[in-house]
Design a protein around this motif. Structure first.
Motif, PDB file in Angstrom:
ATOM      1  N   TYR A 117       0.587  -1.596   0.124  1.00 17.68           N
ATOM      2  CA  TYR A 117      -0.069  -0.356   0.424  1.00 17.68           C
ATOM      3  C   TYR A 117       0.847   1.339  -0.423  1.00 17.68           C
ATOM      4  O   TYR A 117       0.704   2.055  -0.824  1.00 17.68           O
ATOM      5  N   PHE A 118       1.604   0.728   1.163  1.00 19.00           N
ATOM      6  CA  PHE A 118       2.545   2.325   1.022  1.00 19.00           C
ATOM      7  C   PHE A 118       3.392   2.431   0.273  1.00 19.00           C
ATOM      8  O   PHE A 118       4.573   3.140  -0.525  1.00 19.00           O
ATOM      9  N   GLN A 147      -7.372  -3.121  -2.987  1.00 13.02           N
ATOM     10  CA  GLN A 147      -6.780  -3.746  -4.497  1.00 13.02           C
ATOM     11  C   GLN A 147      -5.611  -3.773  -3.078  1.00 13.02           C
ATOM     12  O   GLN A 147      -4.778  -5.695  -3.368  1.00 13.02           O
ATOM     13  N   ALA A 148      -5.370  -3.216  -2.491  1.00 12.62           N
ATOM     14  CA  ALA A 148      -3.608  -3.756  -1.667  1.00 12.62           C
ATOM     15  C   ALA A 148      -3.969  -5.004  -0.318  1.00 12.62           C
ATOM     16  O   ALA A 148      -3.313  -5.402  -0.875  1.00 12.62           O
ATOM     17  N   ILE A 157       2.571   3.829  -8.076  1.00 12.31           N
ATOM     18  CA  ILE A 157       1.377   3.227  -8.117  1.00 12.31           C
ATOM     19  C   ILE A 157       0.734   3.150  -7.162  1.00 12.31           C
ATOM     20  O   ILE A 157       0.660   2.938  -6.278  1.00 12.31           O
ATOM     21  N   ASN A 158      -0.873   3.945  -6.509  1.00 13.22           N
ATOM     22  CA  ASN A 158      -1.620   3.758  -5.571  1.00 13.22           C
ATOM     23  C   ASN A 158      -3.000   3.043  -5.719  1.00 13.22           C
ATOM     24  O   ASN A 158      -3.515   3.235  -6.093  1.00 13.22           O
ATOM     25  N   PHE A 159      -2.677   1.977  -5.114  1.00 14.39           N
ATOM     26  CA  PHE A 159      -3.433   1.072  -5.030  1.00 14.39           C
ATOM     27  C   PHE A 159      -4.203   1.622  -4.294  1.00 14.39           C
ATOM     28  O   PHE A 159      -4.500   1.929  -2.902  1.00 14.39           O
TER      29      PHE A 159
END
Lengths: 245, 315
Positions: A77-78, A92-93, A86-88
């Motif tokens: 995630y981070f 999604q993460a 890429i920002n989930f």
């Protein structure tokens, strides 16, 4: 501090929030289950195959079997956001983290299941002139699947429990809901007891589900599901026998 | 040495009525066989088995269904077959017997390439499938070599451990390869499978799973499964060795019927009584070589000391 100072009614009052949290946990787990079963089967076949691919699979399996869920989901995630931009979403993460971890476990489950099918059955298929892919799908895979099923069920229970760590990225699953409600009501004992009960009940339900699934594959057919699924086939064979006899 | 080949006829080319199979073995026996009518190893390897001088023959000059020449097989550094030559003609019943570890199962499993020979010729129905003989033109590989899957579609095999597919009914066990190998429609495959089960007396067990059948019944289903593919030759790898004694009879009875119906068979077995009944050519193997061959009289009058010892031990 008697038991009376605990407000057990809170569980009922916040039932919709708690169930919503459970639903989220189940959604993440089910999607990840499907992905990790497919990926795990692929990994198992690579693991049983030739070098150097088998080494790559072995490294993957050992890395992700060793990673805690908490670390993995923070990393996805981070970390991925930081390094790759890429920002989930949290959902999604969570799915990605669970899939990465559990495909490693599934790979080991399927590898041992595939190896548990007697080699003679493959040889019989070969001696009959069947193609390798056909032997795999019609002879080996159905047997291996039956062997793997109970362990897949255990993994699924593990996945549901691991979603509790996704509270750190803010996924609104059971534990996150409990924390939010607690912040307003200051009843941690009641709320965490509720959380424990939810996980245990779900584990029971999943176990039951997989037991029914196992029954469906029993030979000879045992139980309602198995007879329902194969009764027609059985009757067709019996009709053919009666006709020819 | 002590090796003797009773099938070797001193008169070159003369038919030997008692024998229907041609079987020639390692170099020692080649010498023994060649003694009355000298013939080089090379000459024997070239094919044309029947009319060659010094070759054990029945006078059957037809092309053999299975022709093995110079078969060698090693597991790691250990060579377990030291050059086997064997002919099986149409309708013949060849029995391979001998102590465990003698290589008889490996010979059988080489016929359908479940074991890949290190060298030698495996010729089935006129097509070469083996790796070839050293010293042949080229690198030892035959110019044209058939695919193992095509070979296996012509050869049926029955295993010691039955190897039925436990998740399928008896009928499906027979029908699955009919669909996937012969490309039959499900209905036709089921019908043919049921006919095959009837042949082995198990039509009434068609809907049973292997786990619901006795060992003898399972083996009969396995025989039906192999038979339904219409093989040119059937291989039996100790088909009764895993059975309780009271179940051996039913399997042997089915095999007996098959033999009487004219099926070409190669049988590895310890059931020498059965071998005596059906064996046109009986082959005693020990330590990776063919030691002695003969018709049923081999069981009464073995000449090689190793064969004599074996007969004494099993009697």
């Amino acid at each position: 501090m008697g038991i009376t100072s605990y407000d057990w009614g809170l569980i009922w009052d916040y039932r919709s929030e708690l169930l919503h949290g459970l639903l989220t946990a189940l959604e993440v787990s089910v999607v990840a289950l499907v992905i990790s079963v497919v990926a795990g089967l692929g990994l198992a076949m690579v693991r049983l195959g030739k070098a150097p691919f088998t080494w790559i699979a072995a490294i993957y399996i050992n890395v992700f079997r060793g990673m805690p869920a908490l670390v993995t989901v923070i990393w996805i995630y981070f970390g991925v956001s930081l390094v790759l931009g890429i920002n989930f979403t949290v959902f999604q993460a969570g799915v990605i983290a669970l899939s990465l971890l559990y495909s490693a476990f599934m790979a080991e489950i399927f590898r041992s299941a595939l190896q548990a099918v007697p080699h003679g059955h493959r040889e019989a298929g070969q001696a009959l002139g069947m193609r390798d892919t056909r032997i795999f799908f019609s002879v080996v895979a159905p047997q291996a699947f039956k062997i793997a099923l109970p362990n897949v069920g255990s993994m699924f229970i593990g996945m549901i429990k691991d979603t509790s760590t996704f509270t750190v990225i803010g996924l609104l699953e059971v534990v996150r809901v409990v924390q939010n409600v607690n912040a307003q009501t200051f009843q941690p004992f009641v709320l965490y007891t509720a959380a424990a009960a939810i996980y245990v009940l779900v584990a029971f339900a999943v176990d039951l589900l997989f037991r029914v699934g196992e029954g469906a594959f029993s030979t000879p057919p045992k139980g309602v599901v198995s007879k329902m699924l194969r009764g027609r086939k059985q009757r067709r064979i019996e009709a053919l026998v009666a006709e020819l006899a | 040495m002590n090796t003797v080949n009773p099938a070797a006829d001193p008169t070159p080319g003369a038919p030997v009525p008692a024998e229907k199979g041609v079987l020639i073995g390692d170099e020692e026996r080649a010498e023994a066989a060649a003694a009355p009518a000298p013939a080089g190893r090379r000459a024997r390897r070239d094919g044309a088995p029947a009319a060659q001088p010094g070759v054990a023959t029945t006078g059957d000059t037809s092309q053999p269904v299975v022709r093995i020449r110079g078969l060698r097989k090693s597991f790691g550094d250990l060579e377990v077959l030291h050059g086997i030559d064997l002919d099986v003609h149409a309708g013949e019943h060849v029995v391979l017997f001998g102590p465990s570890g003698s290589g008889k199962s490996t010979v059988l499993r080489s016929i359908n390439l479940l074991e890949e020979p290190n060298s030698g010729s495996v010729c089935v129905d006129g097509v070469e499938y083996g790796p070839g003989l050293p010293g042949e033109k080229g690198s030892g590989k035959p110019a044209k070599r058939g695919k193992p899957i095509e070979l296996r579609r012509k050869v049926g095999m029955v295993f010691q451990q039955f190897n039925l597919f436990p998740h399928l009914t008896a009928l499906e066990n027979v029908a699955l390869p009919l669909r996937s190998v012969k490309g039959m429609k499900a209905d036709d495959a089921n019908r043919k499978a049921a006919e095959s089960l009837r042949q082995v007396g198990l039509l009434q067990r068609a809907a049973h799973y292997p786990g619901q059948l006795s060992g003898g019944q399972q083996q009969r289903v396995a025989i039906a499964r192999a038979l339904s593919q219409d093989p040119k030759v059937m291989l039996f790898d100790e088909p009764t060795s895993a059975l309780d004694p009271e179940l051996v009879g039913e399997v042997l009875r089915v095999m007996h019927e098959l033999a009487e119906a004219g099926m070409t068979m190669v049988v590895v077995t310890h059931e020498l009584g059965f071998a005596r009944e059906i064996g046109d050519l009986n082959v005693f193997m020990d330590a990776g070589v063919v030691v002695e061959t003969g018709s049923s009289e081999l069981f009464d009058h073995p000449t090689d000391p190793r064969c004599q010892d074996f007969m004494r031990a099993v009697r």
